[in-house]
Design an enzyme around this catalytic site. Structure first.
Site, PDB file in Angstrom:
ATOM      1  N   PHE B 125       0.849  -1.009   0.011  1.00  0.00           N
ATOM      2  CA  PHE B 125      -0.098   0.145  -0.166  1.00  0.00           C
ATOM      3  C   PHE B 125       0.954   1.266   0.058  1.00  0.00           C
ATOM      4  CE2 PHE B 125      -2.724   2.926   2.640  1.00  0.00           C
ATOM      5  CZ  PHE B 125      -3.649   3.053   1.825  1.00  0.00           C
ATOM      6  N   LEU B 127       1.149   5.012   0.398  1.00  0.00           N
ATOM      7  CA  LEU B 127       0.630   6.378   0.701  1.00  0.00           C
ATOM      8  C   LEU B 127       1.685   7.479   1.231  1.00  0.00           C
ATOM      9  CD1 LEU B 127      -1.617   8.043   1.866  1.00  0.00           C
ATOM     10  CD2 LEU B 127      -1.535   6.623   4.047  1.00  0.00           C
ATOM     11  N   SER B 134       2.317  11.948   7.883  1.00  0.00           N
ATOM     12  CA  SER B 134       1.197  12.107   8.832  1.00  0.00           C
ATOM     13  C   SER B 134      -0.023  12.891   7.938  1.00  0.00           C
ATOM     14  CB  SER B 134       1.535  12.703  10.085  1.00  0.00           C
ATOM     15  OG  SER B 134       2.354  11.848  10.943  1.00  0.00           O
ATOM     16  N   GLY B 362      22.364  -7.975  31.733  1.00  0.00           N
ATOM     17  CA  GLY B 362      23.202  -7.992  30.676  1.00  0.00           C
ATOM     18  C   GLY B 362      22.646  -9.042  29.604  1.00  0.00           C
ATOM     19  N   GLU B 385       1.750   3.399  10.209  1.00  0.00           N
ATOM     20  CA  GLU B 385       0.605   3.281  10.054  1.00  0.00           C
ATOM     21  C   GLU B 385      -0.168   4.230  11.199  1.00  0.00           C
ATOM     22  OE1 GLU B 385      -2.050  -0.300   9.565  1.00  0.00           O
ATOM     23  OE2 GLU B 385      -0.043  -1.237   8.818  1.00  0.00           O
TER      24      GLU B 385
END
Lengths: 250, 405
Positions: B125, B127, B134, B362, B385
């Site tokens: 996807f 975008l 954002s 550790g 996302e």
């Protein structure tokens, strides 16, 4: 080929076990259950034989309380065709009782092969398959780790101490499956969806009177604490003396 | 959560299977793929065979025919063991396949969904852009209609499956100057960048998908976490897309991906929750085994109290995630709940993995234990996302709107 696979619902053996108040059974609270792993190999063996033959039926049986239907569903989601639940209040310890009930169900089923896991870790009996074979008067091969079927006969491989044994058997036959025969498949999501619609009959198990019952269960005794006899070379004579006289391992 | 009101017998069967599969098949290889950063083709092949790449889509379109709750529980269980494998399912399903399933024409659904739902090829996807993250409305990639085709120019960044995938839904501006109303989305295809490995694994490529000229993937990102997940840029240089690959109507792109991201947040929340729970389980086991001062360190409140806090917050996270999934499954409004679940679980994953490393001392800082990887894998959950800041914007917008109504 018509194949029956007998499966058992067993607790996850990594759990911390507690004995229930009656003193003769496990406290099941908090335990996780799944199909006995060797029984899953038996299901896989049945499915592979059917797939190779391109026809046939794999029927899964389990004996016990209603919860064993979940174990049957898992085998159905792996690809078995239908299930039979032999209902009982609990899974008895007596292998003969279980075998008698299974044999009563299996005898008129016209099965070519009846598959079991070699043993279940919760009771460590490993006898139900062999007794079913005896009751049904058919061939029995235990601890099978290799399998070929041809011309109405079978050849099975068995792992012996330092050797492999190949045996030929006639049908119908009971086989108990050992490690190495296969790796059981995971149920696919489609398999899980399909399992919902597959037939699962339930009828009472014909157990009869048990010949063996559990008198009592006990946790293994605590290990005695270790002993530090000293440090460095100076401690060796005393250590050797203890290993000889107390532990008696030298 | 075994007898949760959200789960039926089938959900439990799915969850148990995936739990076994993840523990036995994925966990032993997670460190290796994290180290090399290679895409785990062989493991994903096993996931394809189990039907994990098409969980919520109908069987007639090649899917597994389960619901969103089953899907969410799979992401949750996979992420307990390895986040990279979980994001592979999530990005392919909610980001790559769902826009085509939800907004595609009948022809588009029949053309692409079976290939994706069956796991034959991987999807992504597109975008985010170099200057639009954002603020998705700041999309610069353009699509100009010419002779029955759209010509795309621009680029996308941080695209999961950018290289390995073959089918992509990407956004581009079709009408400049009208803001988000000018954004449309398109289905683009190309050949996987890992053709040899795809062929060896027996999936990941389909000859029927044209290799769009001018549409390429960039170099693989070298990331802090999610290292076995394939993240790249996508570039469009006069990339020509046939008109019938417009997804939905012109100008609907923004609306569509807002809905896609809404649903995607539940999967991301489940993924973050899984990382948190996986790290918690490791810490719990380690604390019971590790002995100091003559006793298990879990006997000390300095260790047992953080474990109690982790358990408490994880339990809360489960309720947020599965409730949001239940709302979405029952077609009820879920925007606020999904954003809340994603915000809470992402920050929970970060907090919990840091505590888990601390409990390991550790050893937790070494690659001998998985908690350092889980800590690195957790961070992106607060970014990808929709950052935690964007989640707060979404939640604030929702609660203020509710007050006004």
């Amino acid at each position: 080929m018509k194949i029956a696979v007998c499966v058992k619902r067993v607790p996850d053996m990594d759990a911390r076990f507690r004995i229930s108040a009656d003193g003769t059974s496990l406290d099941e609270a908090g335990l996780k259950f799944d199909i006995n792993e060797p029984d899953a190999w038996a299901v896989e063996a049945g499915l592979q034989l059917k797939e190779k033959a391109g026809q046939g039926e794999v029927v899964v049986l389990s004996l016990g309380p209603p919860a064993v239907q979940e174990t049957i569903r898992k085998a159905l989601s792996m690809g078995a065709d239908r299930g039979i639940h032999l209902a009982a209040d609990r899974i008895p310890f007596d292998g003969f009782s279980i075998a008698r009930a299974l044999a009563a169900e299996l005898k008129d089923g016209a099965y070519d092969l009846i598959l079991f896991g070699k043993m279940s870790p919760d009771s460590s009996n490993g006898i139900v398959g062999a007794i079913v074979a005896e009751l049904l008067d058919c061939a029995c091969v235990t601890a099978v780790s290799g399998l070929e079927m041809a011309d109405g006969k079978g050849t099975a491989k068995r792992e012996l101490e330092g050797a492999q044994e190949f045996v030929e058997f006639t049908l119908p036959a009971v086989l108990t499956v050992d490690e190495g025969l296969n790796t059981a498949r995971y149920p696919s999501l489609k398999g899980i969806m399909a399992a919902k619609k597959k037939p699962l009959e339930s009828r009472p198990a014909q157990l009869g009177e048990p010949m063996v019952t559990i008198e009592s269960l006990a946790m293994p005794p605590d290990r005695p604490p270790g002993k530090i006899v000293g440090e460095g070379a100076a401690a060796v004579p005393e250590l050797v003396r203890l290993l000889q006289n107390e532990a008696k391992v030298l | 959560m075994d007898d949760s009101l959200y789960f039926g017998e089938q959900h439990l069967a799915v969850r148990n299977m995936v739990r076994d599969f993840a523990r036995e098949e994925i966990a032993p290889t997670a460190a290796k793929y994290d180290e090399s950063g290679e895409f785990p083709w062989e493991n994903v092949r096993k996931m394809v065979d189990l039907g994990l790449l098409g969980i919520p889509w109908p069987e007639e379109l090649g899917g597994s025919g389960l619901d969103l709750l089953a899907y969410v529980s799979v992401i949750h269980e996979m992420a307990k063991v390895d986040a990279s494998h979980a994001i592979t399912i999530s990005a392919h399903t909610t980001l790559g396949t769902s826009p085509i399933f939800n907004f595609g024409t009948q022809a588009q659904r029949e053309r692409f969904v079976p290939l994706l739902a069956s796991g034959k090829v991987l999807a992504g996807f597109g975008l985010t852009e170099p200057s639009a993250g954002s603020d998705a409305g700041g999309t610069r990639t353009t699509a100009v209609k010419k002779d029955g085709r759209y010509v795309l120019n621009g680029s996308k960044v941080f695209i999961t499956h950018g290289g390995v995938g073959e089918v992509f839904v990407v956004t581009a501006v079709t009408t400049p100057g009208v803001g988000t109303k000018g954004i449309s989305s398109f289905i683009l295809t190309k050949e996987t960048a890992d053709r040899a490995k795809a062929d060896a694994a027996g999936f990941g490529h389909d000859d029927s998908l044209p290799n769009t000229p001018g549409f390429t993937s960039g170099k693989k990102e070298d990331k802090l976490g999610w290292r076995a997940s394939d993240t790249r840029s996508l570039n469009f240089e006069d990339a020509e897309v046939p008109e019938e690959n417009l997804l939905g109507e012109e100008g609907q792109g923004f609306l569509n991906f807002m809905q896609t991201l809404d649903a995607g947040r539940i999967g991301m929340a489940a993924l973050a929750l899984g990382i948190a729970e996986g790290a918690y389980e490791e810490a719990l086991r380690y604390a019971s085994e590790r002995r100091q001062f003559g006793q298990a360190i879990s006997n000390f409140q300095g260790v047992s109290f953080p474990l109690a806090d982790m358990a408490t917050e994880i339990e809360a996270g489960k309720h947020l995630v599965y409730h949001a999934a239940w709302l979405a499954e029952h077609k009820k409004p879920f925007t606020k709940q999904a954003a809340i679940a994603k915000l809470f679980c992402s920050e929970l994953a970060m907090r919990t993995t840091i505590k888990a490393v601390q409990i390991h001392g550790g050893y937790g800082y070494t690659k001998d234990y998985p908690v350092e990887r889980m800590m690195r894998d957790a961070k992106i959950c607060e970014i990808g996302e929709g950052t935690s800041e964007v989640q707060r914007m979404v939640i604030a917008r929702q609660i203020l709107r509710e007050m006004r109504d």
